[in-house]
Motif scaffolding. Sequence first.
Motif, PDB file in Angstrom:
ATOM      1  N   GLY A  17       1.268  -3.759 -63.521  1.00  0.00           N
ATOM      2  CA  GLY A  17       0.790  -5.121 -63.577  1.00  0.00           C
ATOM      3  C   GLY A  17       1.685  -6.029 -62.764  1.00  0.00           C
ATOM      4  N   GLU A  18       1.337  -7.298 -62.750  1.00  0.00           N
ATOM      5  CA  GLU A  18       2.164  -8.276 -62.038  1.00  0.00           C
ATOM      6  C   GLU A  18       1.982  -9.642 -62.676  1.00  0.00           C
ATOM      7  N   VAL A  19       2.986 -10.467 -62.491  1.00  0.00           N
ATOM      8  CA  VAL A  19       2.953 -11.832 -62.982  1.00  0.00           C
ATOM      9  C   VAL A  19       3.599 -12.712 -61.917  1.00  0.00           C
ATOM     10  N   GLU A  20       3.064 -13.911 -61.750  1.00  0.00           N
ATOM     11  CA  GLU A  20       3.653 -14.876 -60.825  1.00  0.00           C
ATOM     12  C   GLU A  20       3.899 -16.151 -61.613  1.00  0.00           C
ATOM     13  N   PHE A  21       5.168 -16.620 -61.576  1.00  0.00           N
ATOM     14  CA  PHE A  21       5.568 -17.725 -62.433  1.00  0.00           C
ATOM     15  C   PHE A  21       6.786 -18.417 -61.822  1.00  0.00           C
ATOM     16  N   PHE A  63      10.309   3.692 -64.853  1.00  0.00           N
ATOM     17  CA  PHE A  63       9.968   2.272 -64.885  1.00  0.00           C
ATOM     18  C   PHE A  63      10.405   1.664 -63.557  1.00  0.00           C
ATOM     19  N   GLN A  64       9.572   0.807 -62.989  1.00  0.00           N
ATOM     20  CA  GLN A  64       9.904   0.151 -61.718  1.00  0.00           C
ATOM     21  C   GLN A  64       9.539  -1.322 -61.798  1.00  0.00           C
ATOM     22  N   LEU A  65      10.315  -2.119 -61.074  1.00  0.00           N
ATOM     23  CA  LEU A  65       9.930  -3.516 -60.870  1.00  0.00           C
ATOM     24  C   LEU A  65      10.319  -3.921 -59.460  1.00  0.00           C
ATOM     25  N   ALA A  66       9.549  -4.842 -58.911  1.00  0.00           N
ATOM     26  CA  ALA A  66       9.814  -5.390 -57.578  1.00  0.00           C
ATOM     27  C   ALA A  66       9.433  -6.862 -57.602  1.00  0.00           C
ATOM     28  N   THR A  67      10.222  -7.683 -56.922  1.00  0.00           N
ATOM     29  CA  THR A  67       9.960  -9.122 -56.877  1.00  0.00           C
ATOM     30  C   THR A  67       9.516  -9.535 -55.481  1.00  0.00           C
ATOM     31  N   SER A  68       8.921 -10.705 -55.401  1.00  0.00           N
ATOM     32  CA  SER A  68       8.414 -11.196 -54.122  1.00  0.00           C
ATOM     33  C   SER A  68       9.529 -11.513 -53.131  1.00  0.00           C
ATOM     34  N   ASP A  69      10.789 -11.633 -53.596  1.00  0.00           N
ATOM     35  CA  ASP A  69      11.898 -11.881 -52.664  1.00  0.00           C
ATOM     36  C   ASP A  69      12.664 -10.601 -52.312  1.00  0.00           C
ATOM     37  N   TYR A  88      11.957  -0.629 -73.879  1.00  0.00           N
ATOM     38  CA  TYR A  88      12.539   0.200 -72.830  1.00  0.00           C
ATOM     39  C   TYR A  88      12.792  -0.691 -71.619  1.00  0.00           C
ATOM     40  N   HIS A  89      14.045  -0.758 -71.201  1.00  0.00           N
ATOM     41  CA  HIS A  89      14.470  -1.637 -70.112  1.00  0.00           C
ATOM     42  C   HIS A  89      14.026  -1.070 -68.768  1.00  0.00           C
ATOM     43  N   ALA A  90      13.211  -1.830 -68.048  1.00  0.00           N
ATOM     44  CA  ALA A  90      12.742  -1.401 -66.730  1.00  0.00           C
ATOM     45  C   ALA A  90      13.705  -1.833 -65.634  1.00  0.00           C
ATOM     46  N   GLY A  91      14.345  -2.975 -65.813  1.00  0.00           N
ATOM     47  CA  GLY A  91      15.272  -3.478 -64.811  1.00  0.00           C
ATOM     48  C   GLY A  91      15.485  -4.969 -64.961  1.00  0.00           C
ATOM     49  N   SER A  92      16.308  -5.512 -64.081  1.00  0.00           N
ATOM     50  CA  SER A  92      16.636  -6.939 -64.105  1.00  0.00           C
ATOM     51  C   SER A  92      16.426  -7.542 -62.727  1.00  0.00           C
ATOM     52  N   PHE A  93      16.243  -8.850 -62.696  1.00  0.00           N
ATOM     53  CA  PHE A  93      16.111  -9.572 -61.429  1.00  0.00           C
ATOM     54  C   PHE A  93      16.707 -10.961 -61.581  1.00  0.00           C
ATOM     55  N   VAL A  94      17.047 -11.560 -60.445  1.00  0.00           N
ATOM     56  CA  VAL A  94      17.703 -12.867 -60.425  1.00  0.00           C
ATOM     57  C   VAL A  94      16.795 -13.877 -59.728  1.00  0.00           C
ATOM     58  N   VAL A  95      16.649 -15.056 -60.335  1.00  0.00           N
ATOM     59  CA  VAL A  95      15.900 -16.161 -59.736  1.00  0.00           C
ATOM     60  C   VAL A  95      16.905 -17.198 -59.271  1.00  0.00           C
ATOM     61  N   GLU A  96      16.873 -17.509 -57.972  1.00  0.00           N
ATOM     62  CA  GLU A  96      17.802 -18.492 -57.414  1.00  0.00           C
ATOM     63  C   GLU A  96      17.129 -19.807 -57.052  1.00  0.00           C
ATOM     64  N   ASP A  97      15.794 -19.813 -56.968  1.00  0.00           N
ATOM     65  CA  ASP A  97      15.045 -21.016 -56.618  1.00  0.00           C
ATOM     66  C   ASP A  97      13.909 -21.194 -57.610  1.00  0.00           C
ATOM     67  N   SER A  98      14.026 -22.200 -58.478  1.00  0.00           N
ATOM     68  CA  SER A  98      13.007 -22.403 -59.503  1.00  0.00           C
ATOM     69  C   SER A  98      11.809 -23.199 -59.001  1.00  0.00           C
ATOM     70  N   SER A 100       9.843 -22.473 -56.298  1.00  0.00           N
ATOM     71  CA  SER A 100       8.734 -21.632 -55.836  1.00  0.00           C
ATOM     72  C   SER A 100       8.493 -20.500 -56.839  1.00  0.00           C
ATOM     73  N   PRO A 101       7.230 -20.177 -57.080  1.00  0.00           N
ATOM     74  CA  PRO A 101       6.916 -19.101 -58.037  1.00  0.00           C
ATOM     75  C   PRO A 101       7.447 -17.752 -57.566  1.00  0.00           C
ATOM     76  N   MET A 102       7.894 -16.948 -58.509  1.00  0.00           N
ATOM     77  CA  MET A 102       8.377 -15.589 -58.237  1.00  0.00           C
ATOM     78  C   MET A 102       7.303 -14.630 -58.722  1.00  0.00           C
ATOM     79  N   LYS A 103       6.893 -13.705 -57.858  1.00  0.00           N
ATOM     80  CA  LYS A 103       5.952 -12.663 -58.259  1.00  0.00           C
ATOM     81  C   LYS A 103       6.752 -11.437 -58.651  1.00  0.00           C
ATOM     82  N   VAL A 104       6.475 -10.896 -59.833  1.00  0.00           N
ATOM     83  CA  VAL A 104       7.145  -9.701 -60.341  1.00  0.00           C
ATOM     84  C   VAL A 104       6.078  -8.630 -60.571  1.00  0.00           C
ATOM     85  N   LYS A 105       6.219  -7.496 -59.883  1.00  0.00           N
ATOM     86  CA  LYS A 105       5.341  -6.347 -60.082  1.00  0.00           C
ATOM     87  C   LYS A 105       6.109  -5.309 -60.878  1.00  0.00           C
TER      88      LYS A 105
END
Length: 130
Positions: A17-21, A63-69, A88-98, A100-105
């Motif tokens: 799945g994916e979410v953009e927020f 488990f995998q995750l990828a972000t739009s950046d 179950y922990h899939a992974g972590s990501f960092v948001v540096e710019d609030s 613009s929306p970040m897409k997480v797959k």
Amino acid sequence: MIGDTGVVFRPRNLVDGEVEFPFPVGTYSLYFRLQLGRPGKQFGRRVCNREHIHGWDIKPVRFQLATSDGQQAISQCYLTKPGAWNLYHAGSFVVEDSKSPMKVKFSMMQIDCTHTKGGLCVDSVLICPK
């Protein structure tokens, strides 16, 4: 089949799945909430039917995750705790710019298709501040 959360259930033990927020600046972790065994009720009490659980302890899931950046994370683990909902922990990501929306797959899949697997319930995917 698409659930309320935008999670897609596909054949061959794949969930993605994916979410953009527009997340606030910070570090986030993504978790899958899973249970081995079918939840149900018996005599008004919650029970877990473990009858059809098989194969999850033979090969791990990925488990995998990828972000739009361009951030990516991959983790693997065996599912071995029947009867309870587990994160179950899939992974972590960092948001540096609030601004613009970040897409997480994200996805969860079986690694080896030579062993059949059964008895897995997927409740949700959670994104939490770290």
